[in-house]
Design a protein around this motif. Structure first.
Motif, short mmCIF file in Angstrom:
data_model
loop_
_atom_site.label_atom_id
_atom_site.label_comp_id
_atom_site.label_asym_id
_atom_site.label_seq_id
_atom_site.Cartn_x
_atom_site.Cartn_y
_atom_site.Cartn_z
N LEU A 255 0.84 -1.20 0.00
CA LEU A 255 0.00 0.00 0.00
C LEU A 255 0.87 1.25 0.00
O LEU A 255 0.59 2.22 -0.71
CB LEU A 255 -0.94 -0.02 1.20
CG LEU A 255 -2.02 1.07 1.24
CD1 LEU A 255 -2.86 1.06 -0.02
CD2 LEU A 255 -2.89 0.89 2.48
N ASP A 256 1.96 1.24 0.77
CA ASP A 256 2.89 2.37 0.78
C ASP A 256 3.52 2.57 -0.60
O ASP A 256 3.69 3.71 -1.06
CB ASP A 256 3.99 2.14 1.81
CG ASP A 256 3.53 2.39 3.24
OD1 ASP A 256 2.44 2.99 3.42
OD2 ASP A 256 4.23 1.96 4.17
N ALA A 257 3.88 1.46 -1.26
CA ALA A 257 4.46 1.57 -2.60
C ALA A 257 3.46 2.15 -3.59
O ALA A 257 3.81 2.93 -4.47
CB ALA A 257 4.94 0.19 -3.07
N TYR A 258 2.21 1.78 -3.43
CA TYR A 258 1.15 2.32 -4.30
C TYR A 258 0.97 3.81 -4.05
O TYR A 258 0.87 4.61 -4.99
CB TYR A 258 -0.16 1.58 -4.05
CG TYR A 258 -1.37 2.20 -4.73
CD1 TYR A 258 -1.69 1.86 -6.04
CD2 TYR A 258 -2.18 3.12 -4.07
CE1 TYR A 258 -2.79 2.43 -6.67
CE2 TYR A 258 -3.27 3.70 -4.68
CZ TYR A 258 -3.57 3.34 -5.98
OH TYR A 258 -4.65 3.92 -6.61
N LEU A 259 0.91 4.21 -2.79
CA LEU A 259 0.67 5.61 -2.45
C LEU A 259 1.85 6.50 -2.82
O LEU A 259 1.66 7.68 -3.14
CB LEU A 259 0.37 5.73 -0.96
CG LEU A 259 -0.93 5.07 -0.48
CD1 LEU A 259 -1.02 5.09 1.03
CD2 LEU A 259 -2.15 5.76 -1.10
N ASP A 260 3.07 5.96 -2.77
CA ASP A 260 4.28 6.69 -3.17
C ASP A 260 4.35 8.06 -2.49
O ASP A 260 4.62 9.08 -3.13
CB ASP A 260 4.29 6.86 -4.69
CG ASP A 260 5.64 7.37 -5.21
OD1 ASP A 260 6.67 7.03 -4.60
OD2 ASP A 260 5.66 8.11 -6.21
N GLY A 261 4.11 8.08 -1.20
CA GLY A 261 4.19 9.32 -0.45
C GLY A 261 2.93 10.15 -0.45
O GLY A 261 2.86 11.20 0.21
N GLY A 262 1.91 9.70 -1.16
CA GLY A 262 0.65 10.43 -1.20
C GLY A 262 -0.18 10.18 0.05
O GLY A 262 0.21 9.39 0.92
N PRO A 263 -1.33 10.84 0.15
CA PRO A 263 -2.15 10.69 1.35
C PRO A 263 -2.73 9.29 1.48
O PRO A 263 -2.96 8.60 0.48
CB PRO A 263 -3.26 11.73 1.15
CG PRO A 263 -3.31 11.94 -0.33
CD PRO A 263 -1.92 11.78 -0.82
N ALA A 264 -2.96 8.87 2.71
CA ALA A 264 -3.56 7.56 2.97
C ALA A 264 -4.98 7.52 2.41
O ALA A 264 -5.67 8.55 2.29
CB ALA A 264 -3.58 7.29 4.46
N LEU A 265 -5.41 6.34 2.05
CA LEU A 265 -6.77 6.16 1.55
C LEU A 265 -7.68 5.72 2.70
O LEU A 265 -7.32 4.82 3.47
CB LEU A 265 -6.79 5.09 0.45
CG LEU A 265 -6.00 5.44 -0.82
CD1 LEU A 265 -6.00 4.25 -1.77
CD2 LEU A 265 -6.58 6.67 -1.50
N PRO A 266 -8.85 6.32 2.83
CA PRO A 266 -9.74 5.95 3.93
C PRO A 266 -10.41 4.60 3.69
O PRO A 266 -10.54 4.14 2.55
CB PRO A 266 -10.79 7.08 3.91
CG PRO A 266 -10.82 7.53 2.48
CD PRO A 266 -9.41 7.40 1.99
N ALA A 267 -10.81 3.98 4.78
CA ALA A 267 -11.65 2.76 4.75
C ALA A 267 -11.02 1.59 4.01
O ALA A 267 -11.74 0.75 3.47
CB ALA A 267 -13.03 3.08 4.16
N MET A 268 -9.69 1.51 4.00
CA MET A 268 -9.07 0.41 3.27
C MET A 268 -9.40 -0.95 3.88
O MET A 268 -9.47 -1.95 3.15
CB MET A 268 -7.55 0.59 3.23
CG MET A 268 -7.04 1.42 2.07
SD MET A 268 -7.61 0.87 0.43
CE MET A 268 -7.11 -0.84 0.40
N ASP A 269 -9.63 -1.04 5.19
CA ASP A 269 -9.99 -2.33 5.77
C ASP A 269 -11.30 -2.85 5.20
O ASP A 269 -11.46 -4.07 5.02
CB ASP A 269 -10.09 -2.22 7.30
CG ASP A 269 -8.71 -2.23 7.96
OD1 ASP A 269 -7.73 -2.55 7.26
OD2 ASP A 269 -8.64 -1.93 9.16
N TRP A 270 -12.24 -1.96 4.90
CA TRP A 270 -13.51 -2.39 4.30
C TRP A 270 -13.24 -3.01 2.93
O TRP A 270 -13.79 -4.06 2.59
CB TRP A 270 -14.47 -1.21 4.17
CG TRP A 270 -15.86 -1.60 3.77
CD1 TRP A 270 -16.90 -1.87 4.60
CD2 TRP A 270 -16.36 -1.77 2.43
NE1 TRP A 270 -18.03 -2.20 3.88
CE2 TRP A 270 -17.72 -2.16 2.53
CE3 TRP A 270 -15.80 -1.66 1.16
CZ2 TRP A 270 -18.53 -2.41 1.43
CZ3 TRP A 270 -16.60 -1.92 0.04
CH2 TRP A 270 -17.94 -2.28 0.18
N PHE A 271 -12.38 -2.39 2.13
CA PHE A 271 -12.10 -2.90 0.79
C PHE A 271 -11.23 -4.15 0.84
O PHE A 271 -11.33 -5.02 -0.04
CB PHE A 271 -11.45 -1.81 -0.07
CG PHE A 271 -12.43 -0.77 -0.51
CD1 PHE A 271 -13.17 -0.94 -1.67
CD2 PHE A 271 -12.65 0.36 0.26
CE1 PHE A 271 -14.10 0.00 -2.07
CE2 PHE A 271 -13.58 1.32 -0.13
CZ PHE A 271 -14.31 1.14 -1.30
#
Length: 318
Positions: A255-271
């Motif tokens: 997930l960190d590699a995907y975000l590449d320093g960008g903001p965290a995505l909400p509700a990832m546990d739901w997905f």
């Protein structure tokens, strides 16, 4: 009409577009949508996908839809095979470049990858997924469908789960209810692969060279792709099926590699839970078809522990 006759008629059409020097159409192992062949034209090699004669060009058989997304991504930061020819006359077909490489899911597939290669590939394709999600879905060549939101995705896979006998999906009903009670707000829609994972990315060494198997691409919430991709980071998600791969990135690292320093995505546990529910539904569907004699495959009998684990861990995430 025999299969040989169908193939011969398709070969005539393909040669008319690719050139008289084209060789024989050879069935390509591993194709799960329509008819899939390889063909050589001089020193070049192509993959041909075609609608099976007598079948409607819908769903996984809609090869023109697959050609459209590949064409829209041509020249982009997302590596895809180039489309060489498209013929819309039914039964439709298209030809794309044959991409050299291997697609191996580290925790599931043979042959096993070295731990270093598996880790590097997974981190690399996390950035490929980010670039895919940055694609302009308004591009006319894409002719994008209506966006799919979290509620629509949940409804779709709930129907699949409900078609599985209750004894094959222990705790499945409670999981669906809990997911339905907590549907997150949506994010701006992006281009979704639908089955993004290392097993659908051809790699040479540690480098991804082509994302393949675009049968179920759509437009929707990026976390739909992400929740599915992260599922393949841990062999423990697949009891009796998976193998341990030392050093494989964790879900958090991917997930960190995907975000590449960008903001965290909400509700990832739901997905992440939704991805597990989808996998349980798919496996339950395949196991049901085997037990009903619709598709004999004794290997499906290995699935019950993984189905139960998918449902259990999804509920834990929620």
């Amino acid at each position: 009409m025999s299969t040989a006759t169908e193939t011969a008629e398709l070969a005539v059409r393909v040669r008319a577009r690719l050139g008289a020097s084209a060789g024989e159409l050879r069935t390509l192992p591993g194709g799960h949508s329509g008819l899939t062949y390889s063909i050589a034209v001089g020193d070049a090699k192509y993959v041909v996908k075609a609608v099976p004669p007598g079948q409607r060009p819908v769903g996984r058989n809609d090869v023109l839809r697959q050609a459209r997304v590949l064409g829209a991504l041509a020249g982009s930061d997302v590596p895809v095979p180039g489309v060489a020819a498209v013929e819309a006359t039914q039964p439709a077909w298209f030809a794309m470049e044959f991409a050299a490489g291997e697609a191996v899911e580290p925790v599931l597939d043979e042959p096993a990858l070295s731990p270093g290669t598996a880790r590097a590939r997974m981190l690399e394709i996390a950035s490929v997924l980010r670039r895919l999600h940055a694609t302009d879905v308004r591009a006319p060549a894409l002719d994008a469908p209506e966006p799919l939101d979290a509620a629509g995705e949940l409804a779709r896979w709930s129907r699949t789960m409900h078609a599985v006998p209750a004894e094959l999906r222990p705790g499945g009903e409670e999981l669906i209810e809990r997911l339905a009670a907590e549907v997150p707000a949506g994010l701006p829609p992006v281009l979704l692969h639908g089955d993004f994972r290392l097993g659908n990315v051809l790699c040479v060494g540690e480098r991804p060279v082509a994302v393949v198997d675009w049968e179920i691409w759509s437009v929707g919430d990026p976390r739909i792709d992400l929740g599915w991709f992260l599922l393949f980071a841990d062999h423990r998600n697949f009891p009796s099926l998976g193998r341990a791969v030392p050093g494989l990135p964790t879900e958090a690292e991917l997930l960190d590699a995907y975000l590449d320093g960008g903001p965290a995505l909400p509700a990832m546990d739901w997905f992440r839970a939704l991805g597990r529910m989808k996998m349980a539904a798919i496996m339950g569907h395949n196991l049901r078809r085997h037990r009903e004699g619709k598709h004999h495959d004794p290997d499906q009998e290995r699935l019950p522990p993984t189905i139960a684990a998918m449902i259990r861990t999804a509920r834990d995430l929620l």
